[in-house]
Design an enzyme around this catalytic site. Structure first.
Site, PDB file in Angstrom:
ATOM      1  N   THR A  88       0.874  -1.184   0.000  1.00 38.60           N
ATOM      2  CA  THR A  88       0.000   0.000   0.000  1.00 38.60           C
ATOM      3  C   THR A  88       0.908   1.230   0.000  1.00 38.60           C
ATOM      4  OG1 THR A  88      -0.117  -0.167   2.427  1.00 38.60           O
ATOM      5  CG2 THR A  88      -1.974  -1.065   1.183  1.00 38.60           C
ATOM      6  N   ARG A 151       8.512  -5.763  13.005  1.00 35.64           N
ATOM      7  CA  ARG A 151       9.707  -4.971  12.682  1.00 35.64           C
ATOM      8  C   ARG A 151      10.565  -5.756  11.704  1.00 35.64           C
ATOM      9  NH1 ARG A 151      11.804  -4.646  18.586  1.00 35.64           N
ATOM     10  NH2 ARG A 151      10.803  -6.660  18.414  1.00 35.64           N
ATOM     11  N   GLY A 250      19.690   8.740  16.840  1.00 35.46           N
ATOM     12  CA  GLY A 250      20.288   8.192  15.618  1.00 35.46           C
ATOM     13  C   GLY A 250      20.318   9.261  14.540  1.00 35.46           C
ATOM     14  N   CYS A 257       7.836   1.715   6.782  1.00 36.22           N
ATOM     15  CA  CYS A 257       6.552   1.997   7.437  1.00 36.22           C
ATOM     16  C   CYS A 257       6.413   3.423   7.962  1.00 36.22           C
ATOM     17  CB  CYS A 257       6.348   1.037   8.602  1.00 36.22           C
ATOM     18  SG  CYS A 257       6.003  -0.624   8.060  1.00 36.22           S
ATOM     19  N   LYS A 317      18.220   0.640   9.240  1.00 35.74           N
ATOM     20  CA  LYS A 317      18.611   0.165  10.573  1.00 35.74           C
ATOM     21  C   LYS A 317      19.373  -1.138  10.361  1.00 35.74           C
ATOM     22  CE  LYS A 317      14.550  -2.635  11.501  1.00 35.74           C
ATOM     23  NZ  LYS A 317      13.511  -3.002  12.451  1.00 35.74           N
TER      24      LYS A 317
HETATM   25  C1  UDX Z   1       8.268  -0.287  12.370  1.00 29.45           C
HETATM   26  C2  UDX Z   1       7.449  -0.644  13.628  1.00 29.45           C
HETATM   27  O1  UDX Z   1       8.344  -0.781  14.740  1.00 29.45           O
HETATM   28  C3  UDX Z   1       6.658  -1.918  13.399  1.00 29.45           C
HETATM   29  O2  UDX Z   1       5.863  -2.216  14.542  1.00 29.45           O
HETATM   30  C4  UDX Z   1       5.758  -1.683  12.165  1.00 29.45           C
HETATM   31  O3  UDX Z   1       4.915  -2.758  11.895  1.00 29.45           O
HETATM   32  C5  UDX Z   1       6.627  -1.364  10.963  1.00 29.45           C
HETATM   33  O4  UDX Z   1       7.396  -0.177  11.257  1.00 29.45           O
HETATM   34  P1  UDX Z   1      10.527  -1.080  11.246  1.00 29.45           P
HETATM   35  O5  UDX Z   1      10.202  -0.141  10.135  1.00 29.45           O
HETATM   36  O6  UDX Z   1      11.020  -2.436  10.917  1.00 29.45           O
HETATM   37  O7  UDX Z   1       9.237  -1.302  12.178  1.00 29.45           O
HETATM   38  O8  UDX Z   1      11.640  -0.343  12.131  1.00 29.45           O
HETATM   39  P2  UDX Z   1      11.860   0.048  13.656  1.00 29.45           P
HETATM   40  O9  UDX Z   1      12.721  -0.943  14.314  1.00 29.45           O
HETATM   41  O10 UDX Z   1      10.610   0.404  14.328  1.00 29.45           O
HETATM   42  O11 UDX Z   1      12.739   1.400  13.441  1.00 29.45           O
HETATM   43  C6  UDX Z   1      12.198   2.489  12.688  1.00 29.45           C
HETATM   44  C7  UDX Z   1      13.229   3.598  12.538  1.00 29.45           C
HETATM   45  O12 UDX Z   1      13.492   4.216  13.786  1.00 29.45           O
HETATM   46  C8  UDX Z   1      14.584   3.115  12.024  1.00 29.45           C
HETATM   47  O13 UDX Z   1      15.092   4.067  11.110  1.00 29.45           O
HETATM   48  C9  UDX Z   1      15.438   3.028  13.273  1.00 29.45           C
HETATM   49  O14 UDX Z   1      16.810   3.174  13.045  1.00 29.45           O
HETATM   50  C10 UDX Z   1      14.886   4.193  14.063  1.00 29.45           C
HETATM   51  N1  UDX Z   1      15.077   4.017  15.505  1.00 29.45           N
HETATM   52  C11 UDX Z   1      14.407   3.053  16.176  1.00 29.45           C
HETATM   53  C12 UDX Z   1      15.949   4.872  16.188  1.00 29.45           C
HETATM   54  O15 UDX Z   1      16.572   5.766  15.589  1.00 29.45           O
HETATM   55  N2  UDX Z   1      16.083   4.712  17.535  1.00 29.45           N
HETATM   56  C13 UDX Z   1      15.409   3.740  18.225  1.00 29.45           C
HETATM   57  O16 UDX Z   1      15.576   3.687  19.474  1.00 29.45           O
HETATM   58  C14 UDX Z   1      14.551   2.885  17.528  1.00 29.45           C
END
Ligand code: UDX
Length: 427
Positions: A88, A151, A250, A257, A317
């Site tokens: 989507t 995630r 970060g 997402c 990440k």
């Molecule tokens: C996210 C949601 O966590 C998940 O529940 C949803 O279904 C999809 O989107 P994801 O995109 O895999 O998951 O990444 P996530 O681990 O949540 O991190 C998102 C972003 O935030 C990344 O760029 C990560 O580096 C950043 N981040 C995350 C930080 O900078 N610091 C943190 O403490 C956590």
């Protein structure tokens, strides 16, 4: 009890959902229109890096509980449950583009068995479950919203050990039937109406994105105020109302997402005239943060007269090969025309990089003769970097640590300076 399930779409959500549902005892057929992908999946070859997923797919295929096909109707007409795990993407208007869902549901109309349930897993605007019910136009078929919270990098673990399962349905029996598919998985189950279920997904991601924007704003503040953002977050983390996780500063948030879902939520909020100023600011604050990282890099390269910059990490990440909306990629794009020679390295990223940069295949080569190094993804290979390696390989002595992986005090005796936004370094 084992049920027959069709999963439509084999992206990271669909493939994880299909493989995990088969691993807890259901008979699952995954459908995709991509013939090459399906033939690879039938051989157990999976197109993405996702911890534990290849093993689950191999197990499912071996015991006959998991199958793959391109035949949508054949897979769905006999299924008790049809999971929609379709892309989507953001449409031109900022809303989620539901054309893949439309197309699949129209093809299925008239082919689903009586009593079957369509389960919407894709992240969709509120009211989509009702829209799908209207499209399918069959009172014997129910539509239930069951958003995913997976995630990337830990999708299998998240599926099998979730914090909660959300089921949204106007039909309580269909809702209960979907909830019962997860029997054996221990976690709270939130059974609610479909519009609330769809809203839970958007607000969960908006809250988490806001949390990271907030942490990164604190980092920028600490930079100006002379505080240490890591100490500040440690001080916050013991308050259970704040929570200790998701507090790492970060280079900004990205991924498949957060950017797409915050944008879709804001567009929707505009349409229903219920503005979300906090979410708007979280998005804008994230842009400002990425700009500040670019400034830190360019100020540093200018200050030391760098001829070569090295960027470590391209994915949004660690633990994934995905670079969608990755801050690292956005930072690299902004460096065009203002960076010295640029070399990049990432152990897993599935991407090409702009032509003004060079991607190399290992860490040592990336560090060779670099005047400045900038770490943008928290790969363990980068946390393990030792002062000796930098002394051996680099020409310069400054590392910009965008993920706060390296302890600056360990590097000071070697004459190496570790710079991060909001972390003061003793001289
Ligand atoms: C996210 C949601 O966590 C998940 O529940 C949803 O279904 C999809 O989107 P994801 O995109 O895999 O998951 O990444 P996530 O681990 O949540 O991190 C998102 C972003 O935030 C990344 O760029 C990560 O580096 C950043 N981040 C995350 C930080 O900078 N610091 C943190 O403490 C956590």
């Amino acid at each position: 009890m084992s049920h027959s399930i069709a999963v439509v779409g084999t992206g990271y959500v669909g493939l994880t959902t299909g493989a995990c549902l088969s691993s807890i005892g259901h008979r699952v057929t995954c459908v995709d229109i991509d013939v090459t992908k399906v033939s690879s999946l039938l051989k157990g070859q999976i197109p993405i890096y996702e911890d534990g997923l290849a093993d689950l797919v191999a197990d499912g295929l071996a015991c006959g509980q998991l199958d793959f096909t391109t035949d949508l109707v054949a897979a769905c007409e006999s299924a008790e449950f049809v999971f929609l795990c379709l892309p989507t993407p953001a449409g031109a208007d900022g809303m989620a583009d539901l054309s893949a869902i439309h197309e699949v549901v129209l093809q299925l109309r008239g082919h689903l068995r009586a009593g079957s349930v369509i389960v919407n897993k894709s992240t969709v605007p509120v009211n989509s479950a009702r829209m799908v019910a209207e499209l399918v136009n069959d009172p014997a078929v129910s539509v239930v919203s069951n958003p995913e919270f997976l995630r990337e990098g830990s999708a299998v673990r998240d599926f099998l050990n979730p914090d909660r399962i959300v089921v949204g349905s106007d039909d309580p029996v269909a809702g209960e039937r979907v909830a019962s598919l997860y029997l054996g998985i221990r976690c709270p189950i939130v059974v609610t109406d479909p519009v609330s279920a769809e809203s839970i997904k958007y607000f969960a991601n908006a809250f988490l994105a806001t949390k990271i924007s907030f942490v990164n704003e604190a980092a920028r503040f600490c930079d100006a105020a002379g505080a240490n953002v890591l100490e500040v977050m440690r001080g916050l983390s013991f308050d259970p109302r704040i929570g200790g996780s998701f507090l790492n500063p970060g280079p900004g948030w990205g991924g498949s997402c957060f950017p797409k879902d915050t944008q879709a939520l804001l567009t929707l909020a505009g349409r229903i005239e219920s503005p979300l100023p906090i979410v708007e600011q979280a998005v804008s604050s994230n842009r400002q943060h990425i700009d500040q990282v670019v400034r830190l890099i360019t100020d540093t390269t200018r200050e030391v007269g760098a001829q070569k910059l090295c960027i470590l990490g391209l994915t949004f990440k660690a633990g994934t090969d995905d670079v969608r909306d990755s801050p690292a990629m956005q930072i690299i794009e902004q460096l065009e025309g203002i960076t010295p020679e640029l070399t990049c390295y990432d152990p897993l990223a599935r991407t090409s990089i702009p032509t003004f940069a060079t991607r190399v295949g290992n860490l040592n080569e990336a560090l060779d003769a670099a005047d400045v190094v900038a770490i943008l993804t928290e790969w363990s290979e980068f946390s393990a970097i030792q002062p000796d390696l930098l002394l051996d390989r680099m020409r310069g002595r400054v590392v910009i640590d965008g993920r706060y992986l390296l302890d600056p005090t360990r590097f000071i005796p070697y004459g190496i300076e570790i710079r991060s936004i909001g972390r003061q370094v003793p001289k």
